[in-house]
Design an enzyme around this catalytic site. Structure first.
Site, PDB file in Angstrom:
ATOM      1  N   ARG A 175      55.455  33.284  47.335  1.00  0.00           N
ATOM      2  CA  ARG A 175      57.248  33.642  47.136  1.00  0.00           C
ATOM      3  C   ARG A 175      57.929  34.416  49.289  1.00  0.00           C
ATOM      4  NH1 ARG A 175      55.523  31.042  44.648  1.00  0.00           N
ATOM      5  NH2 ARG A 175      55.909  30.717  41.954  1.00  0.00           N
ATOM      6  N   SER A 224      62.218  35.127  37.095  1.00  0.00           N
ATOM      7  CA  SER A 224      61.391  36.556  36.982  1.00  0.00           C
ATOM      8  C   SER A 224      61.453  37.798  37.849  1.00  0.00           C
ATOM      9  CB  SER A 224      59.708  35.866  37.581  1.00  0.00           C
ATOM     10  OG  SER A 224      59.485  34.298  36.855  1.00  0.00           O
ATOM     11  N   GLU A 294      60.277  40.245  42.579  1.00  0.00           N
ATOM     12  CA  GLU A 294      60.550  38.716  42.906  1.00  0.00           C
ATOM     13  C   GLU A 294      62.376  38.809  42.694  1.00  0.00           C
ATOM     14  OE1 GLU A 294      59.607  34.538  41.422  1.00  0.00           O
ATOM     15  OE2 GLU A 294      57.890  35.788  41.334  1.00  0.00           O
TER      16      GLU A 294
END
Length: 302
Positions: A175, A224, A294
């Site tokens: 990520r 998320s 995130e």
């Protein structure tokens, strides 16, 4: 601020430039303040010229579908660039490759891949965002991530210079990418493998059904909330810390999937972010694991 009183620091573009533009309608949480300037470029050359002539001190941020974003209540200083339909095209670029504009959605890309008989891109059906966003953050779902399929990205640097960066130059980790600050992904070349369109569609259907059954998609939510720590699932840590259904003002941890926060209808961005920090604190106290955000949090407090 009327356009005729716009400071010289903000150039006159061909696309649409709006002062004090509300961002809440453009993000999934439906909360947060306004952009000092919202720019929707007409095409890539328009954006390049705008960035070139913009005061270098003016911050620039790209906005996709707003699915992975908390816009703080005080709004976003500088220019928010939103890539619209002009950046949404997806075209075949070879036997097993596609070129997709930075504003193209994951659904559009995976559907184009299906039509072209290109497998391996089905997981993009499960990413609620645009090419620009998931290239920047190495978006992933269902065991795959952008680093697995990206060949190169066409990027406009903050200076307005256009460069093509091979996947190796992006420094992908979980990520995260090393894409320069203020740079905007305007297109990406993606590679899959030969596949049967019917089988590709079946996999896309499976992913869609899995998301629908496990995630609070019909609420005001984001993607998320927290990254999965090594060896752990974020949702499990949140659940084990007793946070399922936890509320703070109008914000709530989803009962359906504990790695999602939701706006029950009245939440401010401050409440959503504060709830996330409370969850992080409870998880740390329970398991000793520090959850990393995130979801991107941008702007200034209200």
């Amino acid at each position: 601020m009327a356009l005729e009183t716009r400071p010289a620091a903000v150039p006159t573009p061909r696309g649409k430039l709006t002062a004090h533009a509300p961002l809440a309608p453009l993000v999934w949480f439906k909360s947060g303040g306004a952009a000092q300037w919202l720019f929707e470029p007409k095409h890539a050359d328009d954006l390049a010229a705008f960035l070139r002539d913009l005061d270098p001190a003016m911050p620039v941020m790209a906005l996709g579908l707003g699915s992975n974003l908390i816009v703080r209540d005080g709004g976003v200083p500088g220019v928010v660039v939103r890539l619209g339909k002009a950046f949404g095209a997806v075209e075949r670029a070879g036997e097993t490759m596609l070129t997709a504009g930075g504003g193209a959605s994951g659904i559009a890309v995976s559907s184009a891949a299906r039509d072209a008989g290109i497998a391996g891109l089905e997981f993009l059906r499960g990413i609620p965002g645009t090419v620009g966003g998931f290239v920047r953050m190495n978006g992933g779902a269902y065991g795959r991530e952008v680093a697995d399929i990206l060949v190169s990205a066409d990027v406009l640097l903050r200076s307005g210079e256009r460069v093509t960066l091979p996947v190796q130059a992006l420094g992908y980790t979980y990520r995260h990418s090393d894409l320069p600050e203020g740079a905007i992904v305007i297109a990406a070349t993606l590679k899959g493998v030969h596949g049967d369109p019917a089988a590709i569609q079946a996999e896309m259907d499976r992913i869609a059904e899995a998301r629908e059954s496990s995630q609070p998609l019909r609420t005001k939510t984001g993607g998320s909330t927290f990254k999965n720590p090594p060896g752990h699932k974020a949702w499990q840590l949140v659940d084990d810390a007793g946070c399922r259904g936890l509320k703070l003002g109008g914000a709530q941890v989803s009962d359906k999937h504990t790695n999602f926060l939701i706006n029950t209808g009245t939440a401010t961005s401050a409440e959503i972010e504060a709830l996330g920090e409370e969850v992080r604190a409870r998880v740390k106290a329970k398991s000793g694991v520090t959850l990393d955000w995130e979801i991107q949090r941008v702007g200034v407090a209200g």
